[in-house]
Write a protein that holds these residues in place. Structure first.
Motif, PDB file in Angstrom:
ATOM      1  N   GLU A  70      -5.224  21.652 -17.308  1.00 20.27           N
ATOM      2  CA  GLU A  70      -4.548  21.556 -16.011  1.00 20.27           C
ATOM      3  C   GLU A  70      -3.847  20.210 -15.860  1.00 20.27           C
ATOM      4  O   GLU A  70      -4.437  19.163 -16.117  1.00 20.27           O
ATOM      5  N   SER A  72      -1.767  18.560 -12.871  1.00 19.12           N
ATOM      6  CA  SER A  72      -1.304  18.713 -11.499  1.00 19.12           C
ATOM      7  C   SER A  72       0.140  18.232 -11.337  1.00 19.12           C
ATOM      8  O   SER A  72       0.931  18.832 -10.614  1.00 19.12           O
ATOM      9  N   VAL A  75       2.493  20.928 -12.422  1.00 19.71           N
ATOM     10  CA  VAL A  75       2.130  22.265 -11.942  1.00 19.71           C
ATOM     11  C   VAL A  75       1.807  23.176 -13.139  1.00 19.71           C
ATOM     12  O   VAL A  75       2.206  24.351 -13.187  1.00 19.71           O
ATOM     13  N   ARG A  77      -1.097  24.959 -15.419  1.00 16.05           N
ATOM     14  CA  ARG A  77      -2.507  25.335 -15.493  1.00 16.05           C
ATOM     15  C   ARG A  77      -2.595  26.581 -16.352  1.00 16.05           C
ATOM     16  O   ARG A  77      -1.945  27.589 -16.083  1.00 16.05           O
TER      17      ARG A  77
ATOM     18  N   ARG B 129       1.483  16.956  -6.249  1.00 17.13           N
ATOM     19  CA  ARG B 129       1.657  18.388  -6.112  1.00 17.13           C
ATOM     20  C   ARG B 129       2.258  18.748  -4.751  1.00 17.13           C
ATOM     21  O   ARG B 129       3.229  19.484  -4.650  1.00 17.13           O
ATOM     22  N   SER B 177      -4.283  24.036  -6.186  1.00 10.30           N
ATOM     23  CA  SER B 177      -3.952  23.896  -7.605  1.00 10.30           C
ATOM     24  C   SER B 177      -4.052  25.204  -8.371  1.00 10.30           C
ATOM     25  O   SER B 177      -3.359  25.407  -9.359  1.00 10.30           O
ATOM     26  N   SER B 180      -0.975  27.200  -9.611  1.00 11.41           N
ATOM     27  CA  SER B 180      -0.152  26.881 -10.784  1.00 11.41           C
ATOM     28  C   SER B 180      -0.258  28.020 -11.795  1.00 11.41           C
ATOM     29  O   SER B 180       0.581  28.157 -12.681  1.00 11.41           O
TER      30      SER B 180
END
Lengths: 303, 260
Positions: A70, A72, A75, A77, B129, B177, B180
Protein backbone atom coordinates in the motif's frame (compact mmCIF):
# COMPACT_ATOMS: atom_id res chain seq x y z
CA UNK A 1 -2.77 -1.83 5.97
CA UNK A 2 -1.94 -2.27 9.63
CA UNK A 3 -3.86 -4.28 12.24
CA UNK A 4 -1.79 -3.16 15.24
CA UNK A 5 -3.23 -4.35 18.53
CA UNK A 6 -6.83 -4.66 17.37
CA UNK A 7 -8.75 -7.42 19.14
CA UNK A 8 -10.63 -10.13 17.27
CA UNK A 9 -13.64 -12.14 18.45
CA UNK A 10 -11.69 -15.35 17.80
CA UNK A 11 -8.06 -16.40 18.40
CA UNK A 12 -5.58 -14.96 15.93
CA UNK A 13 -1.94 -15.64 15.30
CA UNK A 14 0.43 -12.69 15.32
CA UNK A 15 4.12 -12.34 14.58
CA UNK A 16 4.30 -10.15 17.70
CA UNK A 17 4.22 -12.85 20.38
CA UNK A 18 2.33 -10.84 23.00
CA UNK A 19 -0.54 -10.26 20.57
CA UNK A 20 -0.78 -13.91 19.56
CA UNK A 21 -3.51 -16.23 20.90
CA UNK A 22 -1.42 -19.33 20.28
CA UNK A 23 1.01 -20.95 22.71
CA UNK A 24 3.85 -22.29 20.62
CA UNK A 25 2.89 -21.41 17.06
CA UNK A 26 4.97 -18.74 15.35
CA UNK A 27 4.15 -16.94 12.14
CA UNK A 28 6.14 -14.41 10.17
CA UNK A 29 6.41 -12.89 6.73
CA UNK A 30 9.82 -12.93 5.04
CA UNK A 31 11.19 -11.26 1.93
CA UNK A 32 14.14 -9.23 0.74
CA UNK A 33 13.12 -5.88 -0.67
CA UNK A 34 15.17 -3.94 -3.20
CA UNK A 35 14.87 -1.94 -6.39
CA UNK A 36 16.43 -2.64 -9.79
CA UNK A 37 15.70 0.89 -10.96
CA UNK A 38 12.54 -0.10 -12.84
CA UNK A 39 10.74 -2.20 -10.24
CA UNK A 40 10.39 -2.38 -6.50
CA UNK A 41 11.01 -6.05 -5.80
CA UNK A 42 9.92 -8.21 -2.89
CA UNK A 43 12.29 -11.14 -3.44
CA UNK A 44 11.41 -14.62 -2.19
CA UNK A 45 8.30 -13.41 -0.40
CA UNK A 46 6.89 -16.20 1.76
CA UNK A 47 5.61 -16.96 5.22
CA UNK A 48 7.19 -19.08 7.92
CA UNK A 49 4.68 -20.99 10.00
CA UNK A 50 5.11 -23.98 12.29
CA UNK A 51 1.49 -25.02 12.82
CA UNK A 52 0.54 -28.16 10.86
CA UNK A 53 -3.19 -27.59 11.27
CA UNK A 54 -3.02 -24.13 9.66
CA UNK A 55 -0.55 -25.25 7.01
CA UNK A 56 -2.97 -28.06 6.08
CA UNK A 57 -5.81 -25.55 5.79
CA UNK A 58 -3.66 -23.43 3.46
CA UNK A 59 -2.80 -26.49 1.37
CA UNK A 60 -6.48 -27.45 1.21
CA UNK A 61 -7.41 -23.99 -0.08
CA UNK A 62 -9.45 -23.07 3.00
CA UNK A 63 -6.98 -20.33 3.91
CA UNK A 64 -5.06 -17.97 1.66
CA UNK A 65 -2.06 -15.72 2.22
CA UNK A 66 -2.45 -12.11 1.13
CA UNK A 67 0.56 -9.83 0.82
CA UNK A 68 -0.67 -6.21 0.80
CA UNK A 69 1.40 -3.43 -0.73
CA UNK A 70 0.00 0.00 0.00
CA UNK A 71 1.24 3.43 -0.97
CA UNK A 72 -1.08 6.14 0.23
CA UNK A 73 0.73 8.90 -1.68
CA UNK A 74 0.05 7.28 -5.07
CA UNK A 75 -3.34 5.75 -4.17
CA UNK A 76 -1.82 2.31 -4.81
CA UNK A 77 -3.08 -0.72 -2.95
CA UNK A 78 -2.79 -4.26 -4.20
CA UNK A 79 -2.96 -7.75 -2.78
CA UNK A 80 -0.62 -10.46 -4.03
CA UNK A 81 -1.37 -14.10 -3.22
CA UNK A 82 1.75 -15.77 -1.87
CA UNK A 83 2.41 -19.10 -0.19
CA UNK A 84 4.77 -21.01 2.00
CA UNK A 85 7.04 -21.43 -1.01
CA UNK A 86 8.91 -18.22 -1.93
CA UNK A 87 7.54 -16.02 -4.70
CA UNK A 88 9.17 -12.89 -6.10
CA UNK A 89 6.89 -9.90 -6.65
CA UNK A 90 7.76 -6.97 -8.92
CA UNK A 91 5.92 -3.65 -8.74
CA UNK A 92 6.67 -0.92 -11.30
CA UNK A 93 8.61 1.73 -9.38
CA UNK A 94 6.51 4.44 -11.04
CA UNK A 95 3.47 3.20 -9.09
CA UNK A 96 5.08 4.11 -5.79
CA UNK A 97 6.40 7.21 -4.07
CA UNK A 98 7.36 8.09 -0.51
CA UNK A 99 6.07 5.72 2.17
CA UNK A 100 5.09 2.18 1.17
CA UNK A 101 3.66 -0.28 3.70
CA UNK A 102 4.07 -4.02 3.14
CA UNK A 103 2.08 -6.42 5.31
CA UNK A 104 1.01 -10.05 5.13
CA UNK A 105 -2.03 -11.90 6.46
CA UNK A 106 -3.48 -15.40 6.40
CA UNK A 107 -7.22 -15.20 5.73
CA UNK A 108 -10.22 -17.46 5.24
CA UNK A 109 -11.02 -18.07 1.58
CA UNK A 110 -14.47 -19.33 2.55
CA UNK A 111 -16.64 -19.73 5.64
CA UNK A 112 -15.09 -22.25 8.06
CA UNK A 113 -17.25 -23.80 10.74
CA UNK A 114 -15.85 -25.13 14.01
CA UNK A 115 -12.34 -23.71 13.64
CA UNK A 116 -10.13 -24.88 16.50
CA UNK A 117 -6.51 -25.60 17.20
CA UNK A 118 -4.69 -27.57 19.88
CA UNK A 119 -2.26 -24.70 20.33
CA UNK A 120 -4.86 -22.05 21.27
CA UNK A 121 -4.06 -20.27 24.54
CA UNK A 122 -5.70 -21.91 27.55
CA UNK A 123 -8.62 -19.49 27.71
CA UNK A 124 -9.74 -20.72 24.28
CA UNK A 125 -9.28 -24.42 25.14
CA UNK A 126 -12.20 -26.52 24.00
CA UNK A 127 -13.87 -23.69 22.07
CA UNK A 128 -14.58 -23.75 18.36
CA UNK A 129 -15.20 -20.71 16.20
CA UNK A 130 -17.16 -20.03 13.06
CA UNK A 131 -14.90 -18.10 10.74
CA UNK A 132 -16.35 -16.09 7.88
CA UNK A 133 -14.92 -15.63 4.41
CA UNK A 134 -12.06 -13.04 4.38
CA UNK A 135 -11.66 -13.16 8.19
CA UNK A 136 -8.04 -12.70 9.21
CA UNK A 137 -6.38 -15.67 10.92
CA UNK A 138 -2.71 -14.64 11.09
CA UNK A 139 -1.18 -11.19 11.19
CA UNK A 140 2.21 -9.77 10.28
CA UNK A 141 2.01 -5.99 9.95
CA UNK A 142 5.30 -6.18 8.07
CA UNK A 143 7.37 -3.10 7.45
CA UNK A 144 7.41 0.20 5.65
CA UNK A 145 9.94 1.71 3.33
CA UNK A 146 10.51 4.90 1.39
CA UNK A 147 10.57 4.78 -2.41
CA UNK A 148 12.01 7.36 -4.75
CA UNK A 149 13.82 9.76 -2.52
CA UNK A 150 13.95 13.32 -3.68
CA UNK A 151 16.62 13.68 -6.34
CA UNK A 152 18.44 16.21 -4.16
CA UNK A 153 18.58 13.90 -1.22
CA UNK A 154 22.17 12.78 -1.62
CA UNK A 155 23.56 16.16 -2.49
CA UNK A 156 25.17 18.54 -0.04
CA UNK A 157 23.34 19.66 3.08
CA UNK A 158 22.89 23.19 1.74
CA UNK A 159 20.36 21.84 -0.78
CA UNK A 160 17.91 20.88 1.95
CA UNK A 161 16.89 24.51 2.47
CA UNK A 162 14.40 26.55 0.54
CA UNK A 163 14.09 30.27 1.05
CA UNK A 164 10.62 31.65 0.34
CA UNK A 165 9.07 35.11 0.26
CA UNK A 166 6.25 35.50 2.78
CA UNK A 167 4.52 38.85 2.43
CA UNK A 168 2.48 38.27 5.58
CA UNK A 169 5.41 38.03 7.99
CA UNK A 170 7.72 40.52 9.67
CA UNK A 171 10.33 38.03 10.87
CA UNK A 172 12.37 35.13 9.51
CA UNK A 173 10.44 31.87 9.87
CA UNK A 174 11.58 28.24 9.93
CA UNK A 175 9.39 25.29 9.07
CA UNK A 176 10.23 21.59 8.78
CA UNK A 177 8.62 19.96 5.79
CA UNK A 178 9.01 16.41 4.54
CA UNK A 179 11.53 17.15 1.85
CA UNK A 180 13.09 20.46 2.86
CA UNK A 181 13.51 22.98 5.61
CA UNK A 182 11.64 26.10 4.60
CA UNK A 183 13.02 29.50 5.60
CA UNK A 184 10.64 32.38 5.06
CA UNK A 185 11.56 36.04 4.79
CA UNK A 186 9.46 39.23 4.60
CA UNK A 187 9.09 40.80 1.17
CA UNK A 188 11.89 43.37 1.31
CA UNK A 189 14.36 41.05 3.02
CA UNK A 190 13.62 38.36 0.46
CA UNK A 191 14.44 40.81 -2.34
CA UNK A 192 17.71 41.68 -0.61
CA UNK A 193 18.53 38.03 -0.09
CA UNK A 194 17.74 37.32 -3.72
CA UNK A 195 20.20 39.96 -4.86
CA UNK A 196 22.95 38.71 -2.59
CA UNK A 197 22.60 34.96 -2.85
CA UNK A 198 24.51 34.48 -6.07
CA UNK A 199 27.53 36.43 -4.85
CA UNK A 200 30.18 34.12 -3.44
CA UNK A 201 31.44 36.70 -0.90
CA UNK A 202 28.17 36.59 0.99
CA UNK A 203 27.50 32.83 1.01
CA UNK A 204 28.95 32.18 4.46
CA UNK A 205 27.22 35.22 5.90
CA UNK A 206 23.88 34.14 4.52
CA UNK A 207 24.50 30.60 5.82
CA UNK A 208 25.31 31.87 9.28
CA UNK A 209 22.25 34.12 9.44
CA UNK A 210 19.72 31.76 7.95
CA UNK A 211 20.72 28.16 7.23
CA UNK A 212 22.64 27.41 10.43
CA UNK A 213 19.95 28.66 12.83
CA UNK A 214 17.34 26.83 10.75
CA UNK A 215 19.27 23.57 10.87
CA UNK A 216 19.94 23.98 14.59
CA UNK A 217 16.29 24.60 15.27
CA UNK A 218 15.13 21.58 13.28
CA UNK A 219 17.79 19.16 14.53
CA UNK A 220 17.05 20.19 18.12
CA UNK A 221 13.38 19.44 17.55
CA UNK A 222 14.22 16.01 16.14
CA UNK A 223 16.70 15.32 18.92
CA UNK A 224 13.96 16.10 21.46
CA UNK A 225 11.60 13.71 19.70
CA UNK A 226 14.21 10.95 20.07
CA UNK A 227 15.13 11.82 23.65
CA UNK A 228 11.47 11.88 24.75
CA UNK A 229 10.78 8.57 22.97
CA UNK A 230 8.32 10.19 20.57
CA UNK A 231 10.12 8.89 17.50
CA UNK A 232 12.99 6.74 16.27
CA UNK A 233 15.60 7.26 13.56
CA UNK A 234 13.64 5.24 10.94
CA UNK A 235 10.53 7.31 11.51
CA UNK A 236 12.51 10.55 11.31
CA UNK A 237 13.88 9.49 7.93
CA UNK A 238 10.37 8.65 6.74
CA UNK A 239 8.86 11.89 8.00
CA UNK A 240 11.74 14.23 7.14
CA UNK A 241 13.64 13.10 4.09
CA UNK A 242 16.12 15.98 4.39
CA UNK A 243 17.35 14.26 7.56
CA UNK A 244 18.83 11.53 5.33
CA UNK A 245 21.08 14.18 3.77
CA UNK A 246 22.13 15.25 7.24
CA UNK A 247 22.96 11.64 8.15
CA UNK A 248 24.92 11.18 4.93
CA UNK A 249 26.84 14.40 5.47
CA UNK A 250 27.59 13.45 9.08
CA UNK A 251 29.02 10.13 7.97
CA UNK A 252 31.11 11.75 5.25
CA UNK A 253 32.50 14.35 7.62
CA UNK A 254 33.09 12.25 10.73
CA UNK A 255 33.45 8.80 9.15
CA UNK A 256 30.89 7.33 11.53
CA UNK A 257 27.16 6.59 11.22
CA UNK A 258 24.79 8.98 12.93
CA UNK A 259 23.13 6.32 15.07
CA UNK A 260 20.25 6.93 17.46
CA UNK A 261 22.58 6.84 20.46
CA UNK A 262 24.97 9.31 18.82
CA UNK A 263 22.16 11.63 17.79
CA UNK A 264 20.85 11.74 21.35
CA UNK A 265 24.16 13.06 22.58
CA UNK A 266 25.55 15.31 19.88
CA UNK A 267 25.96 19.04 20.44
CA UNK A 268 23.43 20.38 17.93
CA UNK A 269 24.85 23.93 17.93
CA UNK A 270 28.30 22.69 17.00
CA UNK A 271 27.24 19.96 14.57
CA UNK A 272 24.99 22.34 12.63
CA UNK A 273 27.97 24.61 12.01
CA UNK A 274 30.24 21.72 11.06
CA UNK A 275 27.73 20.26 8.59
CA UNK A 276 27.39 23.66 6.96
CA UNK A 277 31.07 24.15 6.36
CA UNK A 278 31.85 26.04 9.59
CA UNK A 279 29.57 28.75 8.27
CA UNK A 280 29.59 30.94 11.39
CA UNK A 281 33.34 31.14 11.70
CA UNK A 282 33.79 31.66 7.99
CA UNK A 283 31.12 34.35 8.04
CA UNK A 284 33.02 36.28 10.73
CA UNK A 285 36.16 35.96 8.64
CA UNK A 286 34.39 37.09 5.48
CA UNK A 287 32.75 40.01 7.26
CA UNK A 288 36.10 41.10 8.60
CA UNK A 289 37.62 40.95 5.15
CA UNK A 290 34.69 42.81 3.63
CA UNK A 291 34.92 45.42 6.37
CA UNK A 292 38.62 45.86 5.65
CA UNK A 293 37.85 45.72 1.90
CA UNK A 294 40.36 42.97 1.22
CA UNK A 295 38.05 40.51 -0.43
CA UNK A 296 35.39 42.43 -2.24
CA UNK A 297 34.82 41.50 -5.84
CA UNK A 298 34.21 44.83 -7.48
CA UNK A 299 35.70 46.60 -4.45
CA UNK A 300 38.21 49.43 -4.29
CA UNK A 301 41.17 47.44 -5.60
CA UNK A 302 39.26 45.91 -8.48
CA UNK A 303 39.87 47.59 -11.85
CA UNK B 1 -3.12 15.41 -31.49
CA UNK B 2 0.13 17.25 -30.79
CA UNK B 3 2.23 15.96 -27.93
CA UNK B 4 3.83 18.13 -25.29
CA UNK B 5 6.14 17.55 -22.35
CA UNK B 6 4.63 17.73 -18.92
CA UNK B 7 6.09 20.00 -16.24
CA UNK B 8 6.17 20.31 -12.47
CA UNK B 9 5.84 23.58 -10.64
CA UNK B 10 9.25 24.34 -9.11
CA UNK B 11 9.55 23.70 -5.37
CA UNK B 12 10.39 27.31 -4.64
CA UNK B 13 7.41 28.60 -6.60
CA UNK B 14 5.12 26.10 -4.87
CA UNK B 15 6.31 27.10 -1.42
CA UNK B 16 5.78 30.73 -2.38
CA UNK B 17 2.14 29.91 -3.17
CA UNK B 18 1.76 28.31 0.26
CA UNK B 19 3.29 31.24 2.07
CA UNK B 20 1.28 33.84 0.17
CA UNK B 21 -2.02 32.02 -0.17
CA UNK B 22 -4.14 35.00 0.76
CA UNK B 23 -2.70 37.16 -2.01
CA UNK B 24 -2.88 34.25 -4.49
CA UNK B 25 -6.54 33.63 -3.65
CA UNK B 26 -7.29 37.29 -4.34
CA UNK B 27 -5.50 37.07 -7.70
CA UNK B 28 -7.53 33.99 -8.59
CA UNK B 29 -10.75 35.77 -7.70
CA UNK B 30 -9.97 38.72 -9.95
CA UNK B 31 -8.13 37.04 -12.85
CA UNK B 32 -10.39 34.31 -14.14
CA UNK B 33 -8.99 34.16 -17.68
CA UNK B 34 -5.23 34.50 -17.50
CA UNK B 35 -2.26 33.97 -15.24
CA UNK B 36 -0.34 37.15 -16.01
CA UNK B 37 -0.36 37.83 -12.25
CA UNK B 38 2.03 34.96 -11.53
CA UNK B 39 5.04 37.26 -11.97
CA UNK B 40 3.74 39.46 -9.14
CA UNK B 41 3.96 36.54 -6.75
CA UNK B 42 7.23 34.93 -7.75
CA UNK B 43 9.79 36.31 -10.15
CA UNK B 44 11.76 33.18 -10.98
CA UNK B 45 11.00 30.29 -13.34
CA UNK B 46 7.70 28.71 -12.38
CA UNK B 47 7.92 25.31 -14.04
CA UNK B 48 10.46 22.63 -14.90
CA UNK B 49 9.91 20.25 -17.79
CA UNK B 50 9.85 16.48 -17.20
CA UNK B 51 10.62 13.65 -19.59
CA UNK B 52 7.02 12.43 -20.06
CA UNK B 53 4.78 13.62 -22.88
CA UNK B 54 0.99 13.93 -23.08
CA UNK B 55 -1.52 14.96 -25.73
CA UNK B 56 -1.89 18.72 -25.94
CA UNK B 57 -5.52 18.55 -24.79
CA UNK B 58 -7.97 21.37 -24.07
CA UNK B 59 -10.53 21.41 -21.28
CA UNK B 60 -14.00 22.74 -21.97
CA UNK B 61 -15.30 25.82 -20.16
CA UNK B 62 -18.84 26.73 -19.21
CA UNK B 63 -20.12 29.15 -16.59
CA UNK B 64 -22.43 26.34 -15.51
CA UNK B 65 -19.60 23.91 -14.93
CA UNK B 66 -21.83 20.88 -14.41
CA UNK B 67 -22.45 21.00 -18.17
CA UNK B 68 -18.82 20.08 -18.84
CA UNK B 69 -17.75 18.33 -15.62
CA UNK B 70 -18.24 14.79 -16.95
CA UNK B 71 -16.69 15.57 -20.33
CA UNK B 72 -13.66 17.31 -18.78
CA UNK B 73 -13.12 14.48 -16.33
CA UNK B 74 -12.97 12.01 -19.23
CA UNK B 75 -10.65 14.34 -21.18
CA UNK B 76 -8.28 14.48 -18.21
CA UNK B 77 -8.38 10.72 -17.74
CA UNK B 78 -7.96 9.82 -21.42
CA UNK B 79 -5.01 12.16 -21.86
CA UNK B 80 -3.19 11.52 -18.61
CA UNK B 81 -3.81 7.84 -17.88
CA UNK B 82 -0.53 6.67 -19.42
CA UNK B 83 1.54 8.72 -16.98
CA UNK B 84 3.02 6.82 -14.02
CA UNK B 85 1.15 7.05 -10.74
CA UNK B 86 3.97 8.90 -9.00
CA UNK B 87 3.45 11.76 -11.46
CA UNK B 88 -0.35 11.60 -11.41
CA UNK B 89 -0.43 11.93 -7.64
CA UNK B 90 2.20 14.65 -7.31
CA UNK B 91 1.05 18.07 -6.16
CA UNK B 92 3.66 19.74 -8.38
CA UNK B 93 2.16 18.14 -11.51
CA UNK B 94 -1.39 19.18 -10.67
CA UNK B 95 -0.29 22.71 -9.86
CA UNK B 96 1.26 22.89 -13.35
CA UNK B 97 -2.03 21.71 -14.86
CA UNK B 98 -4.02 24.17 -12.72
CA UNK B 99 -1.86 27.15 -13.63
CA UNK B 100 -1.72 26.33 -17.35
CA UNK B 101 -4.15 24.10 -19.28
CA UNK B 102 -6.67 23.73 -16.49
CA UNK B 103 -6.75 27.30 -15.22
CA UNK B 104 -10.05 28.56 -16.59
CA UNK B 105 -11.89 25.28 -16.13
CA UNK B 106 -10.67 24.92 -12.54
CA UNK B 107 -11.91 28.40 -11.63
CA UNK B 108 -15.30 27.55 -13.11
CA UNK B 109 -15.41 24.16 -11.41
CA UNK B 110 -14.97 25.70 -7.97
CA UNK B 111 -15.35 29.33 -7.13
CA UNK B 112 -12.51 30.69 -5.00
CA UNK B 113 -14.06 32.56 -2.09
CA UNK B 114 -11.15 32.71 0.30
CA UNK B 115 -7.60 31.58 0.85
CA UNK B 116 -9.05 28.45 2.48
CA UNK B 117 -10.67 27.37 -0.79
CA UNK B 118 -7.36 27.87 -2.56
CA UNK B 119 -5.40 26.00 0.12
CA UNK B 120 -7.80 23.07 0.26
CA UNK B 121 -8.67 22.67 -3.40
CA UNK B 122 -5.58 23.80 -5.28
CA UNK B 123 -2.73 23.16 -2.86
CA UNK B 124 -2.25 19.84 -1.07
CA UNK B 125 -2.68 21.25 2.41
CA UNK B 126 -4.45 18.20 3.87
CA UNK B 127 -2.96 14.71 4.16
CA UNK B 128 -1.65 13.46 0.83
CA UNK B 129 -4.59 11.20 0.07
CA UNK B 130 -7.27 13.63 1.12
CA UNK B 131 -5.55 16.44 -0.75
CA UNK B 132 -5.67 14.43 -3.97
CA UNK B 133 -9.38 13.85 -3.58
CA UNK B 134 -9.94 17.52 -2.62
CA UNK B 135 -7.94 18.98 -5.49
CA UNK B 136 -10.30 20.57 -7.97
CA UNK B 137 -8.85 18.76 -11.01
CA UNK B 138 -6.95 15.80 -9.54
CA UNK B 139 -10.18 14.50 -8.08
CA UNK B 140 -11.85 14.66 -11.50
CA UNK B 141 -9.11 12.42 -12.86
CA UNK B 142 -9.36 10.03 -9.89
CA UNK B 143 -13.15 9.81 -10.06
CA UNK B 144 -12.75 8.40 -13.56
CA UNK B 145 -9.67 6.27 -12.86
CA UNK B 146 -11.35 4.52 -9.95
CA UNK B 147 -14.78 4.09 -11.52
CA UNK B 148 -13.99 3.18 -15.12
CA UNK B 149 -15.43 -0.28 -15.70
CA UNK B 150 -13.12 -2.02 -18.13
CA UNK B 151 -15.42 -5.06 -18.21
CA UNK B 152 -18.09 -3.00 -19.96
CA UNK B 153 -16.93 -2.58 -23.56
CA UNK B 154 -20.01 -0.65 -24.64
CA UNK B 155 -19.74 2.06 -21.99
CA UNK B 156 -16.78 1.78 -19.63
CA UNK B 157 -17.78 5.11 -18.07
CA UNK B 158 -21.31 4.13 -16.98
CA UNK B 159 -20.31 4.24 -13.30
CA UNK B 160 -18.27 7.41 -13.82
CA UNK B 161 -21.46 9.14 -14.97
CA UNK B 162 -23.15 7.90 -11.80
CA UNK B 163 -20.33 9.36 -9.67
CA UNK B 164 -20.09 12.75 -11.38
CA UNK B 165 -23.87 13.16 -11.36
CA UNK B 166 -23.63 13.20 -7.55
CA UNK B 167 -20.04 13.09 -6.20
CA UNK B 168 -21.35 12.28 -2.69
CA UNK B 169 -21.87 8.72 -3.98
CA UNK B 170 -18.09 8.34 -4.06
CA UNK B 171 -16.68 11.14 -1.88
CA UNK B 172 -16.62 9.65 1.60
CA UNK B 173 -15.55 6.29 0.21
CA UNK B 174 -12.62 7.90 -1.58
CA UNK B 175 -11.22 9.31 1.67
CA UNK B 176 -10.65 5.82 3.02
CA UNK B 177 -7.52 4.01 1.99
CA UNK B 178 -9.30 0.77 1.10
CA UNK B 179 -10.85 2.53 -1.88
CA UNK B 180 -7.47 2.52 -3.60
CA UNK B 181 -8.47 -1.08 -4.38
CA UNK B 182 -10.68 -0.56 -7.43
CA UNK B 183 -12.68 -3.74 -6.83
CA UNK B 184 -14.10 -2.12 -3.70
CA UNK B 185 -15.14 1.04 -5.53
CA UNK B 186 -16.76 -0.79 -8.44
CA UNK B 187 -18.63 -3.21 -6.16
CA UNK B 188 -19.87 -0.34 -3.99
CA UNK B 189 -21.01 1.87 -6.87
CA UNK B 190 -22.88 -0.98 -8.56
CA UNK B 191 -24.73 -1.77 -5.33
CA UNK B 192 -25.56 1.91 -4.67
CA UNK B 193 -26.92 2.27 -8.20
CA UNK B 194 -29.06 -0.86 -7.90
CA UNK B 195 -30.54 0.21 -4.56
CA UNK B 196 -31.44 3.67 -5.90
CA UNK B 197 -33.09 1.99 -8.87
CA UNK B 198 -34.92 -0.55 -6.68
CA UNK B 199 -36.52 2.11 -4.50
CA UNK B 200 -36.86 4.94 -7.03
CA UNK B 201 -40.67 4.91 -6.97
CA UNK B 202 -40.90 4.52 -3.20
CA UNK B 203 -38.28 6.72 -1.55
CA UNK B 204 -35.41 9.01 -2.51
CA UNK B 205 -32.65 6.89 -0.98
CA UNK B 206 -30.14 9.72 -1.27
CA UNK B 207 -32.15 11.92 1.07
CA UNK B 208 -31.87 9.52 3.97
CA UNK B 209 -29.72 11.08 6.66
CA UNK B 210 -28.32 10.14 10.06
CA UNK B 211 -26.94 11.89 13.11
CA UNK B 212 -29.36 14.82 12.85
CA UNK B 213 -28.65 15.33 9.19
CA UNK B 214 -24.87 15.39 9.55
CA UNK B 215 -24.35 12.01 7.88
CA UNK B 216 -25.71 10.70 4.61
CA UNK B 217 -26.52 7.16 3.64
CA UNK B 218 -23.26 7.19 1.66
CA UNK B 219 -21.08 8.22 4.60
CA UNK B 220 -22.75 5.50 6.67
CA UNK B 221 -22.03 2.94 3.97
CA UNK B 222 -18.36 4.05 3.88
CA UNK B 223 -18.26 3.42 7.63
CA UNK B 224 -19.74 -0.04 7.17
CA UNK B 225 -17.09 -0.88 4.58
CA UNK B 226 -14.36 0.28 6.96
CA UNK B 227 -15.90 -1.78 9.72
CA UNK B 228 -15.86 -4.84 7.47
CA UNK B 229 -12.22 -4.14 6.63
CA UNK B 230 -11.19 -3.68 10.25
CA UNK B 231 -11.29 -7.39 11.02
CA UNK B 232 -11.36 -8.92 7.56
CA UNK B 233 -8.90 -8.80 4.73
CA UNK B 234 -10.97 -6.49 2.56
CA UNK B 235 -8.36 -6.69 -0.17
CA UNK B 236 -9.24 -10.36 -0.61
CA UNK B 237 -12.93 -9.56 -1.05
CA UNK B 238 -14.28 -9.99 -4.57
CA UNK B 239 -16.38 -7.36 -6.32
CA UNK B 240 -19.38 -9.59 -5.61
CA UNK B 241 -18.51 -9.77 -1.87
CA UNK B 242 -18.45 -5.96 -1.70
CA UNK B 243 -21.57 -5.65 -3.81
CA UNK B 244 -23.44 -8.02 -1.48
CA UNK B 245 -22.18 -6.23 1.63
CA UNK B 246 -23.19 -2.76 0.38
CA UNK B 247 -26.45 -3.88 -1.21
CA UNK B 248 -27.61 -5.72 1.92
CA UNK B 249 -26.60 -2.89 4.28
CA UNK B 250 -28.26 -0.22 2.15
CA UNK B 251 -31.35 -2.34 1.74
CA UNK B 252 -31.53 -2.75 5.52
CA UNK B 253 -31.09 1.01 6.02
CA UNK B 254 -33.81 1.86 3.50
CA UNK B 255 -36.19 -0.67 5.05
CA UNK B 256 -35.60 0.88 8.48
CA UNK B 257 -36.30 4.31 7.05
CA UNK B 258 -39.53 3.12 5.48
CA UNK B 259 -40.72 1.76 8.81
CA UNK B 260 -40.22 5.12 10.55
Amino acid sequence: MQIGNKLFPYPTLNNVGLRSCFKETTYSFKCSDYSDGKNYILGDAHIELNNHNIIKMIEDGMLGIGLIVECSATVYRKMFEIGIEPRTICIPIGDLRDKVVISCYVYAKRDINNFSDKDFLEEYDGYTFNIEKNDIIAIDDGFSTIIDYDENIDKKVSSIFQVIRDKSTDAMGIEMKTKKIIITLPDQEFNNYNSLRTTDNYQNIIFSMMAIPALQNCLKELQDKINYGESDMDSLEMDYQWFISVKNAYKKQFDVELSEDTFKQIDIVKISQKLLNDGNLNAIKDLFEIATKKNLIGGEDDE
Amino acid sequence: MNKKYISFIKDEALETLYKNSEEVAEKLMTNRNNTDWLKDIYRGEWFEEKKYRINDFELKTDENYSNVDYENSIILYENLKELPRYILTDERFWMWILLTKGYRAALQAMKINSKKTFEQHWLFSESKRRSLFFNVLARCYLRVALSVDDSNNEDPYWLTKFVIEKPERFRTLSWRSSSSEKTIVIGTLKAEKDIIEKYKDIIDVERITYNEGKATIYSEISKQISLYGSVRLIDAASEQDIYNLVYNKMDEMVQKELKK
